[in-house]
Structures are given as C-alpha cells and as structure tokens.
Scaffold this active site. Sequence first.
Site, short mmCIF file in Angstrom:
data_model
loop_
_atom_site.label_atom_id
_atom_site.label_comp_id
_atom_site.label_asym_id
_atom_site.label_seq_id
_atom_site.Cartn_x
_atom_site.Cartn_y
_atom_site.Cartn_z
N GLY A 43 0.87 -1.15 0.04
CA GLY A 43 0.04 0.10 -0.02
C GLY A 43 0.91 1.22 0.11
O GLY A 43 1.26 1.74 1.13
N SER A 54 0.89 3.66 -3.29
CA SER A 54 0.20 4.76 -3.94
C SER A 54 -1.22 4.91 -3.30
O SER A 54 -1.93 4.26 -2.81
CB SER A 54 -0.13 4.09 -5.44
OG SER A 54 1.07 3.69 -5.88
N GLU A 57 12.24 -4.51 -5.70
CA GLU A 57 11.02 -4.44 -6.70
C GLU A 57 11.59 -4.13 -8.11
O GLU A 57 10.89 -4.68 -9.00
CB GLU A 57 9.87 -3.59 -6.16
CG GLU A 57 8.72 -3.32 -7.02
CD GLU A 57 7.72 -2.68 -6.75
OE1 GLU A 57 7.80 -2.17 -5.50
OE2 GLU A 57 6.56 -2.50 -7.65
N GLU A 75 9.81 8.17 -15.82
CA GLU A 75 10.27 9.38 -15.91
C GLU A 75 10.97 9.61 -14.40
O GLU A 75 12.12 10.04 -14.43
CB GLU A 75 9.32 10.63 -16.02
CG GLU A 75 8.56 10.52 -17.41
CD GLU A 75 7.90 9.50 -17.77
OE1 GLU A 75 7.33 8.67 -16.78
OE2 GLU A 75 7.21 9.63 -18.88
C1 LIG Z 1 -0.15 -2.83 -12.92
C2 LIG Z 1 -0.07 -2.01 -11.82
C3 LIG Z 1 0.26 -2.31 -10.41
C4 LIG Z 1 0.43 -1.58 -9.54
N1 LIG Z 1 0.35 -2.07 -8.23
C5 LIG Z 1 0.75 -1.22 -7.13
C6 LIG Z 1 0.78 -1.71 -5.99
O1 LIG Z 1 0.70 -2.95 -5.68
N2 LIG Z 1 0.84 -0.92 -4.82
C7 LIG Z 1 1.09 0.27 -5.18
O2 LIG Z 1 1.20 1.09 -3.89
N3 LIG Z 1 1.15 1.00 -6.36
C8 LIG Z 1 0.90 0.20 -7.42
N4 LIG Z 1 0.87 0.55 -8.49
C9 LIG Z 1 0.66 2.23 -8.51
C10 LIG Z 1 2.08 2.51 -9.43
O3 LIG Z 1 3.24 2.52 -8.77
C11 LIG Z 1 1.98 4.07 -9.84
O4 LIG Z 1 1.01 4.07 -10.83
C12 LIG Z 1 3.01 4.91 -10.03
O5 LIG Z 1 3.88 4.97 -9.12
C13 LIG Z 1 2.69 6.22 -10.83
O6 LIG Z 1 1.65 6.91 -9.94
P1 LIG Z 1 0.53 7.45 -10.38
O7 LIG Z 1 -0.26 6.48 -11.17
O8 LIG Z 1 0.01 8.43 -9.56
O9 LIG Z 1 0.83 8.56 -11.70
P2 LIG Z 1 1.70 10.16 -11.28
O10 LIG Z 1 2.61 10.06 -10.11
O11 LIG Z 1 0.48 11.08 -11.29
O12 LIG Z 1 2.19 10.39 -12.91
C14 LIG Z 1 1.78 10.62 -14.04
C15 LIG Z 1 2.77 10.72 -15.03
O13 LIG Z 1 3.88 12.05 -14.79
C16 LIG Z 1 5.07 11.51 -14.73
N5 LIG Z 1 5.55 12.26 -13.49
C17 LIG Z 1 5.27 12.54 -12.24
N6 LIG Z 1 6.00 13.10 -11.57
C18 LIG Z 1 6.98 13.67 -12.32
C19 LIG Z 1 8.07 14.22 -12.25
N7 LIG Z 1 8.48 14.58 -10.83
N8 LIG Z 1 8.97 14.43 -13.23
C20 LIG Z 1 8.83 13.94 -14.40
N9 LIG Z 1 7.56 13.17 -14.74
C21 LIG Z 1 6.87 13.14 -13.47
C22 LIG Z 1 4.96 10.35 -14.35
O14 LIG Z 1 6.14 9.69 -14.70
C23 LIG Z 1 3.85 9.70 -15.14
O15 LIG Z 1 4.18 9.48 -16.50
C24 LIG Z 1 0.25 -0.22 -9.52
C25 LIG Z 1 0.45 0.52 -10.99
C26 LIG Z 1 0.14 -0.45 -12.15
C27 LIG Z 1 -0.08 0.11 -13.26
#
Ligand SMILES: Cc1cc2nc3c(=O)[nH]c(=O)nc-3n(C[C@H](O)[C@H](O)[C@H](O)COP(=O)(O)OP(=O)(O)OC[C@H]3O[C@@H](n4cnc5c(N)ncnc54)[C@H](O)[C@@H]3O)c2cc1C
Length: 386
Positions: A132, A134, A251, A373
């Site tokens: 947990g 995100s 991871e 990124e």
């Molecule tokens: C199949 C799958 C399984 C997952 N399983 C888990 C899980 O078990 N537990 C868990 O906690 N999470 C999980 N996640 C979540 C995953 O770790 C997040 O989706 C990921 O960390 C990105 O966060 P976000 O989706 O909020 O995107 P955001 O952080 O909102 O990012 C959106 C875009 O903006 C870019 N961006 C954001 N900040 C910056 C920056 N400072 N500089 C440049 N670019 C930037 C990102 O690279 C991305 O392209 C999972 C995701 C997927 C797809």
Amino acid sequence: MRVFEDLVLSSLPAEDEALRPEIRALIADTISQLPTDVRARSWQGFDAAFSRKLGRAGFVGLSLPKEYGGAGRGPFTRFVIVEELLSAGAPVAGHWIADRQSGPLILHFGTEEQRQFYLPRIASGEALFCIGMSEPGSGSDLASVRTRAEPQDDSGWLLNGQKIWTTNALHSDYMIALVRTSGSSTDRQQGLSQVIVDLKLPGVSVRPIVDLTGDAHFAEVFFEDVRLAPDALVGEEGQGWRQVTAELAFERSGPERIYSSVVLLDAWTRHVEEQARKDEATVRLLGGLTARLAVLREMSLAVTARLAAGESPVVEASLMKDLGTSFEQDVPELVGDDLASHPDEPIAAELHRALLYVTQIAPSFSLRGGTREILRGIIARGLGLR
Ligand SMILES: Cc1cc2nc3c(=O)[nH]c(=O)nc-3n(C[C@H](O)[C@H](O)[C@H](O)COP(=O)(O)OP(=O)(O)OC[C@H]3O[C@@H](n4cnc5c(N)ncnc54)[C@H](O)[C@@H]3O)c2cc1C
C-alpha cells in the site's frame, strides 16, 4: 562512470543452478493445462493453491533464515526460481509480493515477534501480502502520502485514508502500508512510517478496479477508523521513506522486469519455427530480441550480486527497470508487426490471444513499481547530472 563500474558481471552459483530440474518438474505439473494466453499473464497470474504448493516444496521465502521457515539462501537462489517460474508463465501472484518484498522487509526492519509470526507463514506460501504505497494524488510523489495512522493512548494506532492500485488486495491477508504518523504532507519524507494492516480488520474495505484487459488485479482500499495494535509498526516510526527506498531496490531489479513478455516471445519463436521461416528479417528480429534479453539478464544478475552483498543499489535497479521494461514493451509491438506482415500464415488462436493481451497490458510495465520518468530522474541524479 560510477554506476557502470559498480555493475560487474556475475554468475549464478552452481548450487542455485542445481535447483532447476526440481522446480521445472513442479511447474510443469501445474502449467501443462494452462493455455498460452493465461500463462502470458506472467506474474499477474493468481493461484493460491499453487503458491502453497511451492511453499510446501520449499520454494517460497528461500532467502529467509532457516529459523523462520526459510532456506537461508540468498538473492541468487530467488533469481533462479523466479526465472523458471516466469519463463514458464506460472501463476505466482499469490506469494509474489510477500516473497519479494514483505518477507525481506520484515526480516530486516521487523521486531523478533513480527519475524516469528509472519515469516514462517510467508515461507509456506500461506500469508499473502500486498503493497500500500500509492494513493489518489500520491503515486510518483509518495512523499505526499496522506493516509494517517494516529498514535493512540494505548500506544496502538488509528488508521484513516485510502490506497489505490493495490495489486492483489482482494486476495491478500495483509498490506504493508506507507502512512503518515506525524506532521503533515508538506513535511514530505519526514513523518512517514510503515504499518502492517490485517485486511480483515473492521473498517477496511477493498473495491476491485477492472483494468483494460477486463482483469481485476488491483483495487482501491479504504481505511475508516481502523484500530491497529502497537505492534503494527514495522521498523522505526518516521523512517518509512528510508525503508521504502530500500524495498524498491528489490522491486525494480529482478527478472520480472525483463520477462513479462517472455511467454509471448517464446510462443512467437515456436510459430516462426513451425513456419520454417529463415529469411533475413526474421533472423534479425529473433536474434536482436534474444541478444537484448541476454544482456538484460546479465545486468539483472549484476544487480542481484549487489543485493546479495547486502547493498541497496537504487540507481542500478532503476537503470535495470527502465531498460528491462522498454524491452518488455517492444516485444508485443515487434511480434505484432511481424505477424501482420505475414498475413498468409495461419496463427494459432492462443498465440493471437496472448499477443492481444500483452499488447493491451504492456503500457503498465513502465508504470508499476515506479514510472520511467521517475527512474530516469534517479539515474540522472546518480550520475551527478541533476
Ligand atoms: C499494474 C500496476 C500495478 C500496481 N500495483 C501497485 C501496488 O501494488 N501498490 C502500490 O502502491 N502501487 C501500485 N501501482 C501504482 C504505481 O506504482 C503508480 O501507478 C506509479 O507509481 C505512478 O503513479 P501515478 O499513477 O499516481 O502517476 P503520477 O505520479 O500522477 O504520474 C503521471 C505521469 O507523470 C509523470 N511524472 C510524475 N512526477 C514526475 C516528475 N517529478 N518528473 C517527471 N515526470 C513526472 C509520471 O512519470 C507519469 O508518466 C501499480 C500500478 C500499475 C500500473
């Protein structure tokens, strides 16, 4: 450059290689009934009975010490087992997170009581964990986590908030959650801690999220006045950020970051062989993909060697994940282009379904476990460029 000097070639110890026949036999038993497109789900395939079977055979929690039910072996052993499981497309999601992250985390940062309680059940494939980290608005920017565990008079915790994208929350027994235990989200990395949440506790609700392919691997998890006992805290209060950073090195660097498309690659290779294709374009494509896979595997092994030495190679693991997931994403695209450019060839329905599945899911490869990124930012900092 420092990063490359630290990544030295390494080979698998003979005693780990020796495990392959036994694990192969065990896997063959389970997957022989599974069609290619189900095996192509790779590490998202869930089968709790298979996880328990692996646990009983001693193939889960191998790197945990013997006194906690493990085998007292190192990350190289896990590399071999994971490689065998993924290249066959075995359903590993049940025990995956506990084996890869939660077990090592509890071993490293947990109390003796926590180790004795959780680790033997992880090693037997019975205690299933999810991560947990995100939250809505806190994915890449984990330091802004808002879910809160308030210290209580009885020295327990009161948990409120929400997690999202939690892989396998629906099937898990426990979540290790990154939460705020002091200060506010403006304090960033300060005041974050990790807690173990029993997902059966009153106040916890789990709602599945259906993805593009129609599967519901991940979920939203809500906490409403969930009472956690004092021993829910893992490691030190306020040290959650440091602990999570170490956890992410586990991871990001394993074979799962290069083998997500390998069942498809394998099925396509068999197709090409059946068609007796020997033209230059096919040979180039197959040779090129195989060469990339071989190099990535060596890199992953080199990072494993650093983990085996007890280090936390954050920059190298980021490099590994970025390159590995790029390869995993190229496979469905290149295989799809190849099959489309041979319209007269009959394509097995299973290969076709596997291609459609991997093509749809591939964008997530570079999101889960940290986006491209963000990784490139970490690499740039590691190279002294930021
Ligand atoms: C199949 C799958 C399984 C997952 N399983 C888990 C899980 O078990 N537990 C868990 O906690 N999470 C999980 N996640 C979540 C995953 O770790 C997040 O989706 C990921 O960390 C990105 O966060 P976000 O989706 O909020 O995107 P955001 O952080 O909102 O990012 C959106 C875009 O903006 C870019 N961006 C954001 N900040 C910056 C920056 N400072 N500089 C440049 N670019 C930037 C990102 O690279 C991305 O392209 C999972 C995701 C997927 C797809």
